[in-house]
Design an enzyme around this catalytic site. Structure first.
Site, PDB file in Angstrom:
ATOM      1  CB  CYS A  81      -0.962  -0.061   1.192  1.00 48.56           C
ATOM      2  SG  CYS A  81      -2.322   1.085   1.061  1.00 48.56           S
ATOM      3  CE1 TYR A  82       2.899   7.409   2.556  1.00 50.66           C
ATOM      4  CE2 TYR A  82       4.504   6.073   3.742  1.00 50.66           C
ATOM      5  CZ  TYR A  82       4.085   7.307   3.264  1.00 50.66           C
ATOM      6  OH  TYR A  82       4.848   8.414   3.499  1.00 50.66           O
ATOM      7  CG  HIS A 168      -3.749  -3.789   3.342  1.00 48.85           C
ATOM      8  ND1 HIS A 168      -2.721  -3.236   4.062  1.00 48.85           N
ATOM      9  CD2 HIS A 168      -4.395  -2.755   2.764  1.00 48.85           C
ATOM     10  CE1 HIS A 168      -2.746  -1.924   3.953  1.00 48.85           C
ATOM     11  NE2 HIS A 168      -3.753  -1.589   3.168  1.00 48.85           N
ATOM     12  CB  SER A 223       0.702 -11.292  38.964  1.00 49.83           C
ATOM     13  OG  SER A 223       0.629 -11.810  37.649  1.00 49.83           O
ATOM     14  N   GLY A 224       0.983 -14.611  39.051  1.00 49.66           N
ATOM     15  CA  GLY A 224       0.178 -15.801  38.764  1.00 49.66           C
ATOM     16  C   GLY A 224      -0.512 -15.699  37.419  1.00 49.66           C
ATOM     17  N   GLY A 225      -0.398 -14.518  36.764  1.00 49.24           N
ATOM     18  CA  GLY A 225      -0.913 -14.371  35.401  1.00 49.24           C
ATOM     19  C   GLY A 225       0.027 -15.069  34.426  1.00 49.24           C
ATOM     20  CB  SER A 228       4.496 -12.588  36.103  1.00 45.84           C
ATOM     21  OG  SER A 228       3.358 -13.129  36.702  1.00 45.84           O
ATOM     22  CE  LYS A 368      -1.525 -12.986  27.565  1.00 45.94           C
ATOM     23  NZ  LYS A 368      -1.121 -12.103  28.663  1.00 45.94           N
TER      24      LYS A 368
END
Ligand code: XMP
Length: 512
Positions: A81-82, A168, A223-225, A228, A368
């Site tokens: 594109c651009y 795209h 944190s247990g997430g 981490s 993620k």
């Protein structure tokens, strides 16, 4: 990481997608600001360059341009594109505005002899999103694809390895997009597949060892997430005797959370987990505070105080580890700059400078889903790796207004019933994030022969890919009925349950 594809960011909303698509092929890919210097780009030793799209017009006064020498570099370049318009301009072709812009699908026809379209049928759907267009290709380029309304949809100069596409390929709506990118990356530029979580884990472990070769120690706020936890598993593998995870119970956690963290990291992995009970400090500091941003600031401050205190009791700490991910890094290097802060999300800001520690961010190259894959490889349980996100300020932003011990108790019970139900009915993995919110209103109800005047629980369940936008999950009414009655019958103090049907934007995922 070295080798792979460098993407120059000219502000396209799709720039992260380009990076993801290349990595999905098994090839390392990194995003640079559009005006990054040639020297900076070459430090990663790329074997191909992709120029992203962007909202500007190449003739505009403040149009972002590649730095001198970048477009003459001796590796293949694909302009999208651009990015295609930049290539056209650089080669003395012509770009024009003023035509009708094209936004949406178009059928793309190609000449059939360009390697960019190897094994791609002519006449398939491509996704357009542009105002300006190339109206004359540079002398050494050929037009290799077009649509009914766009005479120059792709151009190629195979001798120099230069290609441009007006559509795209990175978005799913371009049905042959992945194949086209593969043709460019693996075929034309001959870039090898050098990216998988097995080799990443090995390299990351080596890097951590090198960083700590002088014998220092590293601490981490666990944190247990997911993020981490994966950092913890990685550091435990890299420098087992010199890694100290610290878990702070802020009194704002969900039911059973502390116990799960202790069981996983201390009992299962054998990490020297420091558990600090900070619930008294946090709840005292939050007492009487109802403004959401004030709550966040207080929680951030108390966290830092307790963390610093815990760390100062440990000899020889030199590094602080954090679970920063690639989208955060992209956000800060992006052409558009950091986006406006709607909620202050970073709970440990300022900590490394104050504590004079060096920062260790072993996940800063990962998205993620890559972090999840890495976590599984490092032996974390799937239930932890696929957990829904949970905010740093915890239940404090899900109790609207003042946070009290009694309200925390109500919310914990309701949240547990909701989330357990989703897991038991195989709904949990379809949903990006689900939780209960305790509202600061009372409503009249009737239970048995008694009038009640009790609180309201709002249920929130959303689908999303990154939390930046979200839709409410279309939950079956039978499930809603079962959850509502389980909550009202089992949580004392609640007589009404509502389901949140707002999207983000204009709502946010959390209520505060
Ligand atoms: P919002 O509510 O902004 O949330 O749509 C987007 C995602 O971010 C999480 N969130 C936070 N995470 N500290 C965090 O670590 C915070 O202060 C915070 N506020 C929201 C939210 O749970 C959702 O996943």
């Amino acid at each position: 990481m070295k080798g792979g594809v460098a993407v120059l960011d000219f502000g396209s909303q799709y720039n992260q997608l380009i990076v993801r698509r290349v990595r999905e092929m098994g090839t390392y890919c990194e995003l640079f600001p559009g005006d990054a210097g040639l020297g900076e780009i070459l430090t990663m030793e790329p074997s191909a360059l992709i120029l992203s799209g962007g909202p500007s017009s190449v003739y505009g006064d403040d149009a972002p341009r590649p730095a001198p020498g970048v477009l003459d570099v001796n590796i293949p370049i694909l302009g999208i594109c651009y990015g295609m318009q930049l290539l056209a301009l650089h080669g003395k072709g012509r770009v024009e505005g003023g035509h009708q812009g094209e936004y949406g699908p178009a059928l793309l026809h190609h000449r059939g002899d360009s390697r960019l379209f190897d094994s791609i049928e002519s006449g398939l759907r491509a996704w357009m999103s542009h105002g300006d267009r190339v109206v004359m290709v540079p002398p050494e380029y050929d037009v290799v694809a077009w649509t009914d309304s766009l005479p120059i949809a792709a151009m190629a100069n195979p001798e120099r390895g230069r290609y441009g596409v007006q559509f795209h390929p990175e978005v799913n709506h371009t049905v042959f997009g992945r194949k086209l990118l593969e043709n460019f990356v693996l075929g034309i530029s001959g870039t090898g597949r050098n990216w998988n979580m097995e080799t990443f884990a090995e390299e990351a472990v080596q890097k951590v060892r090198l960083e700590l070769e002088d014998g220092g120690k590293v601490i981490l706020g666990l944190s247990g997430g997911v993020d981490s936890s994966v950092v913890a598993a990685l550091l435990h593998r890299a420098v087992p005797g010199r890694f100290v995870p610290i878990f702070i119970d802020n009194g704002l956690l969900r039911m059973g959370e502390k116990e799960t963290v202790v069981k996983t990291f201390r009992d299962h992995f054998g990490m020297p987990l420091e558990v600090i009970d900070g619930s008294g400090e946090f709840l005292r500091a939050l007492s009487g505070v109802s403004d959401p941003e004030k709550k966040r600031r207080i929680i951030g401050r108390v966290f830092i105080e307790l963390f610093e205190k815990a760390a100062s009791g440990i000899e020889g700490i030199t590094h602080l580890a954090q679970g920063t991910l690639y989208p955060d890094v992209i956000e800060s290097v992006s052409f558009k700059g950091p986006s406006a802060t709607i909620k202050s999300h970073h709970n440990v800001g300022g900590l490394p400078e104050r504590m004079k520690l060096k920062l260790l961010e072993p996940l800063r190259e990962l998205f993620k889903d890559e972090v999840r894959e890495l976590g599984l490889r490092l032996g974390l349980p799937p239930a932890l790796v696929y957990r829904h996100p949970f905010p740093g300020p915890g239940l404090a932003v899900r109790i609207l207004g003042d946070v009290t011990v009694a309200d925390l108790e109500i919310l914990r019970k309701a949240d547990r019933i909701f989330v357990d139900y989703l897991k038991e009915n195989d709904l949990y993995d379809e949903i990006w994030q689900a939780f209960a919110v305790l509202l600061p209103v009372r409503t009249v109800g009737v239970m048995g022969d008694e009038r009640t005047y009790d609180r309201v629980i709002a249920l929130r369940a959303v689908t999303s890919t990154d939390g930046m936008t979200a839709d409410w999950y279309r939950m079956d009414s039978e499930h809603l009925a079962a959850i509502s009655s389980a909550i009202v019958n089992n949580v004392k103090g609640v007589n009404r349950v509502v389901y949140d049907v707002s999207t983000k934007p204009p709502g946010t995922i959390e209520w505060e």
